[in-house]
Design a protein around this motif. Sequence first.
Motif, mmCIF file in Angstrom:
data_model
loop_
_atom_site.group_PDB
_atom_site.id
_atom_site.type_symbol
_atom_site.label_atom_id
_atom_site.label_comp_id
_atom_site.label_asym_id
_atom_site.label_seq_id
_atom_site.Cartn_x
_atom_site.Cartn_y
_atom_site.Cartn_z
ATOM 1 N N SER A 269 -10.424 -6.269 -4.561
ATOM 2 C CA SER A 269 -11.001 -7.014 -3.453
ATOM 3 C C SER A 269 -10.093 -8.204 -3.148
ATOM 4 O O SER A 269 -9.784 -9.000 -4.050
ATOM 5 N N VAL A 270 -9.660 -8.300 -1.898
ATOM 6 C CA VAL A 270 -8.756 -9.372 -1.483
ATOM 7 C C VAL A 270 -9.276 -10.034 -0.212
ATOM 8 O O VAL A 270 -10.160 -9.515 0.459
ATOM 9 N N ARG A 271 -8.700 -11.188 0.073
ATOM 10 C CA ARG A 271 -9.009 -11.901 1.315
ATOM 11 C C ARG A 271 -7.693 -12.082 2.062
ATOM 12 O O ARG A 271 -6.696 -12.481 1.477
ATOM 13 N N THR A 272 -7.699 -11.763 3.347
ATOM 14 C CA THR A 272 -6.492 -11.945 4.142
ATOM 15 C C THR A 272 -6.179 -13.436 4.243
ATOM 16 O O THR A 272 -7.060 -14.278 4.103
ATOM 17 N N ILE A 273 -4.920 -13.739 4.484
ATOM 18 C CA ILE A 273 -4.486 -15.124 4.641
ATOM 19 C C ILE A 273 -4.222 -15.341 6.117
ATOM 20 O O ILE A 273 -3.497 -14.573 6.742
ATOM 21 N N GLY A 274 -4.810 -16.355 6.678
ATOM 22 C CA GLY A 274 -4.623 -16.658 8.094
ATOM 23 C C GLY A 274 -5.864 -17.294 8.669
ATOM 24 O O GLY A 274 -6.865 -17.490 7.980
ATOM 25 N N LEU B 225 0.833 -1.199 0.000
ATOM 26 C CA LEU B 225 0.000 0.000 0.000
ATOM 27 C C LEU B 225 0.868 1.250 0.000
ATOM 28 O O LEU B 225 2.029 1.207 0.430
ATOM 29 N N THR B 226 0.317 2.347 -0.443
ATOM 30 C CA THR B 226 1.045 3.614 -0.437
ATOM 31 C C THR B 226 1.370 4.049 0.991
ATOM 32 O O THR B 226 2.306 4.804 1.207
ATOM 33 N N ARG C 55 -11.192 -4.384 0.840
ATOM 34 C CA ARG C 55 -11.211 -3.697 -0.444
ATOM 35 C C ARG C 55 -10.239 -2.530 -0.367
ATOM 36 O O ARG C 55 -10.230 -1.795 0.607
ATOM 37 N N PHE C 56 -9.423 -2.392 -1.421
ATOM 38 C CA PHE C 56 -8.490 -1.278 -1.500
ATOM 39 C C PHE C 56 -8.729 -0.527 -2.794
ATOM 40 O O PHE C 56 -8.874 -1.143 -3.860
ATOM 41 N N GLY D 236 -11.112 -5.017 -10.335
ATOM 42 C CA GLY D 236 -11.892 -4.320 -11.337
ATOM 43 C C GLY D 236 -12.296 -2.948 -10.867
ATOM 44 O O GLY D 236 -12.197 -2.616 -9.686
ATOM 45 N N GLY D 237 -12.736 -2.154 -11.817
ATOM 46 C CA GLY D 237 -13.238 -0.825 -11.493
ATOM 47 C C GLY D 237 -12.245 -0.008 -10.716
ATOM 48 O O GLY D 237 -11.083 0.097 -11.056
ATOM 49 N N GLU D 238 -12.710 0.555 -9.628
ATOM 50 C CA GLU D 238 -11.910 1.451 -8.797
ATOM 51 C C GLU D 238 -11.192 0.741 -7.654
ATOM 52 O O GLU D 238 -10.354 1.331 -6.995
ATOM 53 N N GLU D 239 -11.558 -0.538 -7.399
ATOM 54 C CA GLU D 239 -11.047 -1.218 -6.218
ATOM 55 C C GLU D 239 -10.508 -2.608 -6.522
ATOM 56 O O GLU D 239 -10.838 -3.212 -7.542
#
Length: 165
Positions: free
Chosen positions: A136-141, A117-118, A148-149, A131-134
């Motif tokens: 979408s991820v899933r944390t690992i653990g 991340l910045t 969403r970033f 896609g689009g503006e974001e």
Amino acid sequence: GRPRWPSTESLAKVLAATGEALNTFAARVETEDAPSGSVPALVPVAALEAASDRNAFDAAGRPSGATWQRFSFPQPGASFALQVSNEDFQPLYRNGDIVVVAPDAPLRTGDRLALKLTSGRLSLYTLQEAGGEELSVRTIGENSHSLRFRHSAIEWTARIIWASQ
């Protein structure tokens, strides 16, 4: 007690799922009679937490500075490696595991990736949707959850192409 070899059907399924070409997959297989000219590349490696430091990467997202050591890796296309140095990513990655990433590799839903991340935070995720503006991820653990970033908040992403386990 004896080695078992996958069937051609199993190999075809693996290649289809990973998007890997047979010739590049075959080039990864190490044999005792490998040509002497096939020298593994040395890629930069650093602890995940140390790589989160602002000075660990240059403006283009390439490893820089004293944080990085060298890791022998036989596959072309790898850019750098990160060593997991805590238990946050269990059961998938344990303390001491190394993940090798390729920033130029295309991302697909379900891929595991390193995301910087910045704000400077660097972590590992599973891609849910890009896609689009974001993103979408899933944390690992163990306590995995979705995040969403905005693309503007992401410095770079890199697909995990290999992990020591």
